[in-house]
Write a protein that holds these residues in place. Structure first.
Motif, PDB file in Angstrom:
ATOM      1  N   HIS A   1       5.076  -4.762  19.553  1.00  0.00           N
ATOM      2  CA  HIS A   1       5.588  -3.447  19.155  1.00  0.00           C
ATOM      3  C   HIS A   1       5.835  -2.566  20.377  1.00  0.00           C
ATOM      4  O   HIS A   1       6.915  -1.958  20.517  1.00  0.00           O
ATOM      5  CB  HIS A   1       4.576  -2.787  18.217  1.00  0.00           C
ATOM      6  CG  HIS A   1       4.912  -1.370  17.857  1.00  0.00           C
ATOM      7  ND1 HIS A   1       5.866  -1.047  16.911  1.00  0.00           N
ATOM      8  CD2 HIS A   1       4.419  -0.192  18.331  1.00  0.00           C
ATOM      9  CE1 HIS A   1       5.943   0.274  16.802  1.00  0.00           C
ATOM     10  NE2 HIS A   1       5.076   0.812  17.653  1.00  0.00           N
TER      11      HIS A   1
ATOM     12  N   LEU B   1      12.562  -3.937  13.425  1.00  0.00           N
ATOM     13  CA  LEU B   1      11.423  -4.664  12.855  1.00  0.00           C
ATOM     14  C   LEU B   1      11.736  -6.148  12.704  1.00  0.00           C
ATOM     15  O   LEU B   1      10.868  -7.000  12.924  1.00  0.00           O
ATOM     16  CB  LEU B   1      11.048  -4.055  11.503  1.00  0.00           C
ATOM     17  CG  LEU B   1       9.808  -4.645  10.809  1.00  0.00           C
ATOM     18  CD1 LEU B   1       8.574  -4.533  11.696  1.00  0.00           C
ATOM     19  CD2 LEU B   1       9.559  -3.947   9.472  1.00  0.00           C
TER      20      LEU B   1
ATOM     21  N   SER C   1       4.447  -4.231  10.507  1.00  0.00           N
ATOM     22  CA  SER C   1       4.966  -3.391   9.422  1.00  0.00           C
ATOM     23  C   SER C   1       4.230  -2.064   9.370  1.00  0.00           C
ATOM     24  O   SER C   1       4.837  -1.004   9.132  1.00  0.00           O
ATOM     25  CB  SER C   1       4.834  -4.124   8.085  1.00  0.00           C
ATOM     26  OG  SER C   1       5.638  -5.288   8.063  1.00  0.00           O
TER      27      SER C   1
ATOM     28  N   SER D   1       5.924   1.591  10.059  1.00  0.00           N
ATOM     29  CA  SER D   1       5.930   2.533   8.934  1.00  0.00           C
ATOM     30  C   SER D   1       5.307   3.869   9.285  1.00  0.00           C
ATOM     31  O   SER D   1       5.837   4.920   8.915  1.00  0.00           O
ATOM     32  CB  SER D   1       5.195   1.918   7.742  1.00  0.00           C
ATOM     33  OG  SER D   1       5.816   0.711   7.347  1.00  0.00           O
TER      34      SER D   1
ATOM     35  N   GLY E   1       6.995  -3.560   5.049  1.00  0.00           N
ATOM     36  CA  GLY E   1       7.737  -3.153   6.233  1.00  0.00           C
ATOM     37  C   GLY E   1       9.219  -2.990   5.957  1.00  0.00           C
ATOM     38  O   GLY E   1       9.851  -2.018   6.420  1.00  0.00           O
TER      39      GLY E   1
ATOM     40  N   THR F   1      11.051   0.757   6.257  1.00  0.00           N
ATOM     41  CA  THR F   1      12.062   0.947   7.302  1.00  0.00           C
ATOM     42  C   THR F   1      13.463   1.132   6.702  1.00  0.00           C
ATOM     43  O   THR F   1      14.257   1.936   7.211  1.00  0.00           O
ATOM     44  CB  THR F   1      12.067  -0.245   8.272  1.00  0.00           C
ATOM     45  OG1 THR F   1      12.189  -1.478   7.544  1.00  0.00           O
ATOM     46  CG2 THR F   1      10.781  -0.268   9.088  1.00  0.00           C
TER      47      THR F   1
END
Length: 422
Positions: A232, A264, A316, A320, A402, A406
């Motif tokens: 990430h 993502l 996720s 989020s 997720g 998104t």
């Protein structure tokens, strides 16, 4: 700047203290529903004189005494046959077994007769079988429960046998007085049963007394959690959403025009590749360290699945709710997960709310899957089935969560970019 981090850290450490200390502080007090098998194979025996005989079965008496003497709120004593007991031992569904052999009553009768008639005799045996593949702590609980229960049984059987021998020695009217029992004979009759401890399918060398299963599962969980954090952060840095510092150097690329959902998807793709590589690394390290792995392919595939499921859910969560996802992942996977895993202290020896956590916490499911592969011949009934399906279920939830969040952000026009708060 001061109160917010102190408040978060205080709450986080308070939760850590409660979970980890309550987990190990008093396992004996928290013992509940601890499964132990009780097998009675005794066929009984005929005792008495030729003109007055009666059938006895001391195994049934001991079974009844154990069923009533062992606290049912602490121990789940399962009175089953030998075949079922072995099946449950092989699948790790019981932590041990108490086995009364078929010749128990016969040997006990011979012991009573042998106390007054010369000859070689052997004490009757009750076997306490431990299941070391369920963990060292579970073995200790089986030994303690077995020792306490059988000590009381031995005392009761000894009193009954002593009374029986004294009745046999009682003189008939007009007969000379019978000889008294010697001190050694009284001691033997007071403790007539020999308790033998055996390990059922002992663990091979290189398993850390069963702890390797727990630590291997912990490695997989940490690979997923830390992997999600690393992927990430590094991908966001490359896409220009967060700055990167290398010592005194500061780099902040221009933001890339890409949607949250596509970002993502990229992170999920990197995670899948990394999970397969990390799974192979763990397997190779285990082989180099002479860790016994009878099913390397199963361990590799399940490890990759577990890392992917944990990492995808972690990504996720970060996508989020942003940076707060780090705390959520830490609490969900580590703080709540490790104490409820059952890898060191059995779930049945922890407060009952840990059992509720174990029903869905990822660490417990991963531990069951790894333990089944390493110790129970990759048997689906030993926890591999639950480990696989819960990993698939968790992966599905993580992906759906997720994707839904998104995509919602993208539809609302909540694109990622540098915003300065006035």
């Amino acid at each position: 700047m001061v109160l917010a981090p102190i408040g978060v850290l205080t709450l986080l450490t308070a939760l850590l203290g409660i979970m980890y200390l309550d987990y190990v502080i008093d396992p004996e007090k928290n013992l509940h529903d601890f499964p132990i098998a009780l097998v009675n194979q005794d066929v009984g025996d005929t005792i008495g004189t030729a003109d007055k005989q009666r059938q006895v079965n001391f195994g049934n008496q001991i079974t009844d005494a154990l069923a009533h003497g062992v606290p049912s709120d602490k121990v789940d004593l399962r009175v089953i046959g030998i075949n079922e007991a072995e099946r449950q031992m092989q699948s790790g569904r019981v932590y041990g077994a108490i086995v009364i052999p078929s010749d128990f009553s016969k040997r006990l009768g011979i012991l009573g007769v042998g106390s007054v008639i010369p000859g070689d005799i052997q004490r009757p045996i009750i076997t306490v079988q431990t299941n070391p593949r369920t963990g060292a702590f579970g073995t200790q609980i089986v030994l303690r429960v077995g020792n306490e229960a059988l000590t009381e049984v031995n005392k009761q059987v000894g009193e009954q046998l002593t009374d029986q021998v004294n009745a046999q020695l009682a003189p008939k009217p007009g007969s000379p007085p019978a000889p008294e029992l010697s001190g050694a004979t009284r001691v033997a009759l007071a403790q007539p049963v020999q308790v033998v401890v055996q390990q059922y399918h002992p663990l091979p060398h290189g398993t850390g007394q069963g702890l390797i299963g727990f630590f291997y599962a912990l490695l997989l969980l940490l690979a997923g959690v830390v992997g999600a954090m690393v992927i990430h952060t590094m991908i966001d840095a490359q896409l220009g959403f967060v700055p990167t510092e290398y010592g005194p150097w500061y780099v902040h690329y221009p933001p890339t025009p890409i949607s949250r959902f596509k970002t993502l998807l990229i992170k999920w793709g990197v995670l899948v590749l990394a999970a397969n590589i990390v799974s192979a690394v763990f397997l190779s390290v285990g082989k180099v360290l002479d860790m016994p792995i009878d099913h390397p392919l199963a361990l590799y595939l399940y490890s990759a699945l577990a890392i992917t499921a944990v990492g995808a859910t972690g990504l996720s969560m970060l996508a989020s709710i942003g940076s707060a996802g780090l705390l959520v992942n830490l609490i969900l996977f580590v703080i709540l997960g490790l104490p409820s895993s059952g890898g060191t202290v059995p779930i049945e020896a922890t407060p009952k709310y840990f059992g509720w956590l174990a029903s869905f916490e990822p660490m417990h499911q991963v531990f069951l899957g790894v333990r089944a592969i390493l110790y129970f011949d990759a048997d689906f009934d030993a926890g591999l089935s639950r480990g696989v399906w819960m990993a698939v279920f968790g992966l599905a939830i993580g992906l759906l969560f997720g994707a839904a969040v998104t995509r919602f952000y993208d539809r609302k026009g909540l694109h990622r970019g540098n915003r300065v708060q006035a």
